[in-house]
Design a protein around this motif. Structure first.
Motif, PDB file in Angstrom:
ATOM      1  N   ASN A 186       0.914-125.471 -16.069  1.00  0.00           N
ATOM      2  CA  ASN A 186       2.273-125.984 -16.305  1.00  0.00           C
ATOM      3  C   ASN A 186       2.373-127.475 -16.027  1.00  0.00           C
ATOM      4  O   ASN A 186       3.106-128.188 -16.712  1.00  0.00           O
ATOM      5  CB  ASN A 186       3.296-125.192 -15.481  1.00  0.00           C
ATOM      6  CG  ASN A 186       3.869-124.045 -16.299  1.00  0.00           C
ATOM      7  OD1 ASN A 186       3.939-124.116 -17.532  1.00  0.00           O
ATOM      8  ND2 ASN A 186       4.286-122.994 -15.624  1.00  0.00           N
TER       9      ASN A 186
ATOM     10  N   ALA B  70       0.685-123.685 -23.525  1.00  0.00           N
ATOM     11  CA  ALA B  70       1.825-122.778 -23.319  1.00  0.00           C
ATOM     12  C   ALA B  70       1.443-121.340 -23.705  1.00  0.00           C
ATOM     13  O   ALA B  70       1.802-120.387 -23.005  1.00  0.00           O
ATOM     14  CB  ALA B  70       3.028-123.246 -24.133  1.00  0.00           C
ATOM     15  N   LYS B  71       0.686-121.188 -24.780  1.00  0.00           N
ATOM     16  CA  LYS B  71       0.226-119.847 -25.185  1.00  0.00           C
ATOM     17  C   LYS B  71      -0.636-119.228 -24.094  1.00  0.00           C
ATOM     18  O   LYS B  71      -0.559-118.036 -23.823  1.00  0.00           O
ATOM     19  CB  LYS B  71      -0.606-119.946 -26.469  1.00  0.00           C
ATOM     20  CG  LYS B  71       0.252-119.969 -27.721  1.00  0.00           C
ATOM     21  CD  LYS B  71      -0.632-119.900 -28.965  1.00  0.00           C
ATOM     22  CE  LYS B  71       0.211-120.060 -30.223  1.00  0.00           C
ATOM     23  NZ  LYS B  71      -0.617-120.412 -31.388  1.00  0.00           N
TER      24      LYS B  71
ATOM     25  N   VAL C 242       1.520-118.030 -21.161  1.00  0.00           N
ATOM     26  CA  VAL C 242       2.148-116.735 -21.478  1.00  0.00           C
ATOM     27  C   VAL C 242       1.111-115.613 -21.367  1.00  0.00           C
ATOM     28  O   VAL C 242       1.382-114.561 -20.779  1.00  0.00           O
ATOM     29  CB  VAL C 242       2.805-116.772 -22.883  1.00  0.00           C
ATOM     30  CG1 VAL C 242       3.239-115.379 -23.325  1.00  0.00           C
ATOM     31  CG2 VAL C 242       4.012-117.724 -22.870  1.00  0.00           C
TER      32      VAL C 242
ATOM     33  N   GLY D   7       0.662-114.452 -17.985  1.00  0.00           N
ATOM     34  CA  GLY D   7       1.839-113.838 -17.369  1.00  0.00           C
ATOM     35  C   GLY D   7       2.830-114.830 -16.797  1.00  0.00           C
ATOM     36  O   GLY D   7       3.728-114.443 -16.046  1.00  0.00           O
TER      37      GLY D   7
ATOM     38  N   THR E 235       5.510-118.494 -17.244  1.00  0.00           N
ATOM     39  CA  THR E 235       6.525-119.066 -18.132  1.00  0.00           C
ATOM     40  C   THR E 235       6.195-120.536 -18.341  1.00  0.00           C
ATOM     41  O   THR E 235       6.090-121.287 -17.368  1.00  0.00           O
ATOM     42  CB  THR E 235       7.930-118.946 -17.494  1.00  0.00           C
ATOM     43  OG1 THR E 235       8.143-117.582 -17.157  1.00  0.00           O
ATOM     44  CG2 THR E 235       9.031-119.404 -18.447  1.00  0.00           C
ATOM     45  N   PRO E 236       6.027-120.972 -19.590  1.00  0.00           N
ATOM     46  CA  PRO E 236       5.656-122.372 -19.831  1.00  0.00           C
ATOM     47  C   PRO E 236       6.736-123.359 -19.389  1.00  0.00           C
ATOM     48  O   PRO E 236       7.926-123.113 -19.591  1.00  0.00           O
ATOM     49  CB  PRO E 236       5.472-122.449 -21.351  1.00  0.00           C
ATOM     50  CG  PRO E 236       5.355-121.037 -21.825  1.00  0.00           C
ATOM     51  CD  PRO E 236       6.111-120.196 -20.843  1.00  0.00           C
TER      52      PRO E 236
END
Ligand code: FE2
Ligand code: FE2
Length: 139
Positions: free
Chosen positions: A11, A55-56, A59, A62, A64-65
């Protein structure tokens, strides 16, 4: 290092990617000379694709971006712009090497391979900005 800590690193990487994506696109708008202006736009789009891929991965792990960039610094002069960009690319190279090492320790090959791919782009960006700075100074 846990999976959760890896997600935090990813992140942070997303925030850095979002930052340079905006930064290079705004510099592209301000830049006068055509060739570098085009290259700045292309680089901004590459950074957005990096953010998308990371970001993929967040996800898939598990998480959240992140949605907010780290603070953007466009720079008031061409010289200042490129100096900031060089620092950002150098920072990304150091940080992504750390992510690759961490992912490998966790046995997360997919994340390691993704960041190896991104790292090779960042090295090309650093070279482009260093060459642009040389061009500015040779004028
Ligand atoms: Fe990037
Ligand atoms: Fe980059």
């Amino acid at each position: 290092m846990t999976n959760k800590e890896l997600i935090e690193l990813l992140n942070k990487a997303i925030k850095m990617e979002l930052r340079v994506c905006i930064q290079y696109m705004w510099q592209h708008i301000l830049w006068e000379e055509k060739e570098t202006r085009k290259a700045l736009e292309k680089t901004a789009i590459t950074e957005m694709k990096h953010a998308e891929k990371i970001a993929k991965r967040v996800v898939a792990l598990g998480g959240t971006p992140a949605t907010e960039p780290t603070p953007v610094e466009v720079g008031e002069t061409p010289d200042k712009m490129i100096a900031i960009d060089i620092e950002n690319e150098k920072g990304a190279i150091v940080f992504y090497k750390k992510i690759i090492e961490t992912a490998e320790k966790l046995g997360d090959r997919e994340t390691a391979n993704l960041f190896k791919e991104i790292l090779s782009d960042e090295k090309k960006h650093l070279k482009f900005f260093q060459e642009t700075l040389e061009k500015l100074h040779s004028k």
